[in-house]
Design a protein around this motif. Sequence first.
Motif, PDB file in Angstrom:
ATOM      1  N   LYS A 452       3.626  10.450  -3.987  1.00 54.39           N
ATOM      2  CA  LYS A 452       3.042   9.198  -3.508  1.00 54.39           C
ATOM      3  C   LYS A 452       4.151   8.168  -3.228  1.00 54.39           C
ATOM      4  O   LYS A 452       4.144   7.477  -2.215  1.00 54.39           O
ATOM      5  N   ALA A 453       5.108   8.089  -4.146  1.00 60.20           N
ATOM      6  CA  ALA A 453       6.219   7.138  -3.981  1.00 60.20           C
ATOM      7  C   ALA A 453       6.996   7.434  -2.699  1.00 60.20           C
ATOM      8  O   ALA A 453       7.345   6.527  -1.938  1.00 60.20           O
ATOM      9  N   ASP A 454       7.240   8.710  -2.464  1.00 60.20           N
ATOM     10  CA  ASP A 454       8.012   9.082  -1.273  1.00 60.20           C
ATOM     11  C   ASP A 454       7.237   8.818   0.011  1.00 60.20           C
ATOM     12  O   ASP A 454       7.822   8.486   1.047  1.00 60.20           O
ATOM     13  N   ASP A 455       5.923   9.001  -0.057  1.00 60.84           N
ATOM     14  CA  ASP A 455       5.114   8.710   1.135  1.00 60.84           C
ATOM     15  C   ASP A 455       5.219   7.240   1.519  1.00 60.84           C
ATOM     16  O   ASP A 455       5.317   6.900   2.697  1.00 60.84           O
ATOM     17  N   ILE A 456       5.189   6.394   0.511  1.00 64.63           N
ATOM     18  CA  ILE A 456       5.305   4.955   0.792  1.00 64.63           C
ATOM     19  C   ILE A 456       6.673   4.656   1.399  1.00 64.63           C
ATOM     20  O   ILE A 456       6.805   3.919   2.373  1.00 64.63           O
ATOM     21  N   ARG A 457       7.686   5.280   0.823  1.00 66.87           N
ATOM     22  CA  ARG A 457       9.038   5.069   1.369  1.00 66.87           C
ATOM     23  C   ARG A 457       9.072   5.469   2.843  1.00 66.87           C
ATOM     24  O   ARG A 457       9.610   4.739   3.688  1.00 66.87           O
ATOM     25  N   LYS A 458       8.492   6.619   3.133  1.00 67.91           N
ATOM     26  CA  LYS A 458       8.526   7.114   4.519  1.00 67.91           C
ATOM     27  C   LYS A 458       7.736   6.211   5.448  1.00 67.91           C
ATOM     28  O   LYS A 458       8.142   5.948   6.582  1.00 67.91           O
ATOM     29  N   GLN A 459       6.615   5.742   4.941  1.00 69.13           N
ATOM     30  CA  GLN A 459       5.788   4.878   5.783  1.00 69.13           C
ATOM     31  C   GLN A 459       6.547   3.599   6.136  1.00 69.13           C
ATOM     32  O   GLN A 459       6.559   3.160   7.288  1.00 69.13           O
ATOM     33  N   LEU A 460       7.199   3.016   5.145  1.00 66.89           N
ATOM     34  CA  LEU A 460       7.965   1.798   5.394  1.00 66.89           C
ATOM     35  C   LEU A 460       9.136   2.087   6.324  1.00 66.89           C
ATOM     36  O   LEU A 460       9.500   1.269   7.167  1.00 66.89           O
ATOM     37  N   GLU A 461       9.684   3.283   6.167  1.00 63.46           N
ATOM     38  CA  GLU A 461      10.839   3.654   6.988  1.00 63.46           C
ATOM     39  C   GLU A 461      10.464   3.662   8.470  1.00 63.46           C
ATOM     40  O   GLU A 461      11.255   3.252   9.312  1.00 63.46           O
ATOM     41  N   THR A 462       9.260   4.129   8.766  1.00 59.78           N
ATOM     42  CA  THR A 462       8.841   4.149  10.169  1.00 59.78           C
ATOM     43  C   THR A 462       8.734   2.729  10.724  1.00 59.78           C
ATOM     44  O   THR A 462       8.772   2.529  11.933  1.00 59.78           O
ATOM     45  N   MET A 463       8.590   1.742   9.831  1.00 60.75           N
ATOM     46  CA  MET A 463       8.537   0.351  10.293  1.00 60.75           C
ATOM     47  C   MET A 463       9.898  -0.306  10.162  1.00 60.75           C
ATOM     48  O   MET A 463      10.022  -1.525  10.221  1.00 60.75           O
TER      49      MET A 463
END
Length: 479
Positions: A452-463
């Motif tokens: 879950k933590a990594d998904d959030i990181r990735k999502q923010l990364e796309t922004m």
Amino acid sequence: MPIYLYNTLSRKKEIFETIEPDKVRMYVCGPTVYDACHIGHARSVVFFDVLARYLRARGFEVIYVRNFTDVDDKIIQKAQKTGTSCKEIAEKFIREFYEDMDALKVERATFEPRATEYIPDIIKLVQALIDKGHAYPLDGDVYFSVERFSGYGKLSGRKLDDMEAGARVNVDVRKRNPFDFALWKASKPGEPEWDSPWGKGRPGWHIECSAMSSALLGDSIDIHGGGQDLTFPHHENEIAQSEAVFEKIFVRYWVHNGFVNINSEKMSKSLGNFLLIKDVLKSYHPEVVRLFLLSSHYRSPIDFSDKTMDESRAALDKIYAVLSRLEDRFGINPPELPQQSGDLWKRFCDAMDDDLNTARGIGMVFESVRTLNRFLDTSETSMPEDTAAAILATWADLRSIGRILGVFSESTEQYAADSKRLGIHNTMVDPAWVEQMIADRTAARKAREWQKADDIRKQLETMNVILEDRPEGTLWRMG
RNA sequence: GGCGGCAUAGCCAAGUGGUAAGGCAACGGUCUGCAAAACCGUUAUACAUCAGUUCGAAUCUGAUUGCCGCCUCCA
């Protein structure tokens, strides 16, 4: 160690020797105020700003004049097209000039005169040129006679005969030579005008600089600068006017900066690729713009593009990062103005002494950045006293260099905040939302929900939001 | 037609007679739950081409090629 400057007049680097010891008289052609400033103006103004700062740091008293040409054909055209007065146009763009250049942290010159404030001096000069047989009145105009000045062409390396062969000049049959240029122009109805011995009129282009230079700095000065395009005809004509009148060397060192290309193309209105300073500053921190402009030697052409600008931003981030580490670690602050003393400062000066080689100087900055990071990496808890002293000396040098270049001269907090603001502006992310996402992620990490933590990181990364997990918490910045 | 400038690795860019700074990118490693940042390592026997001067040239000379600027308002 002497300072070397490239002199357009001799086409060589020369040892810089002032007319009066420890005193520099410098005149730089400022803008004709009929339009907003573009990135090319920024290059010229920033470069000469750095030159003045450096000469002062080297102990010279610098009397720096940068003019505004506020009476000119183009201003008249603009006024007629927009239905306003020349004065309003000039005022508007002088105001904009200051907004742009203040944003770029350009220091004010010692004097910033306007051509219209020097009309009596201009008339006096023109009259003197007529009296000496270098100029002649013609139907209310006054022209400079290029054939009567033997040195004509010495700056730009042209001969009158060669130019006549290929030049496309509007042939004005009344003039004695097609290259004779106007010192004074009779005014048409509705144009700005002043009384003169030749009737109502206004100054031609070129004479205002000769007048302001001599009025504020004297008949002979040390440095006269401007963009490369001013070499001919503007500066060539200035030499002719001033030396014909004063019969002295007008300028010892002619210094010209190179152009800025946009995506490898010449910047021009017809191509529609004029980049205004105020537009560039919407996307890039002022210091990024300065670092970009100073990363190449001032006489080389430079290419403005998203890529080159992003590289400059990455480079500046890196410098601020090490400053931040250093200042946190040692509990020091930029306002404690450091005394430059170390080896870095010395080597920076060596580079600057060599015709203001800012590119080389900046290279040295990065060498020291790596050295500093290495020390900080390998001695997390303690270090010998002499090592600490050496690091502090390098820090002081870095901050001193920052004050010369006008780059990495802010507090690290200020820079981080400004960068974040720009990044947010560029990508439209909502800071509150980012903070919420980080809080969610922190909770997930605590619960060891790594996926879950990594998904959030990735999502923010796309922004374009980059997270940094630090011992004291998670920081974010715009990538 | 005249005058001037420039050609260095994937990109940007120093180097101005003594054996290729630096940045970005890439790859490998250390660190990290994973990352980021930072650091370490790797990445041009080679500086447009050819000839010359020299013990020695990216650096000087000549020629060739290719870009660019100015000669008209332009920073």
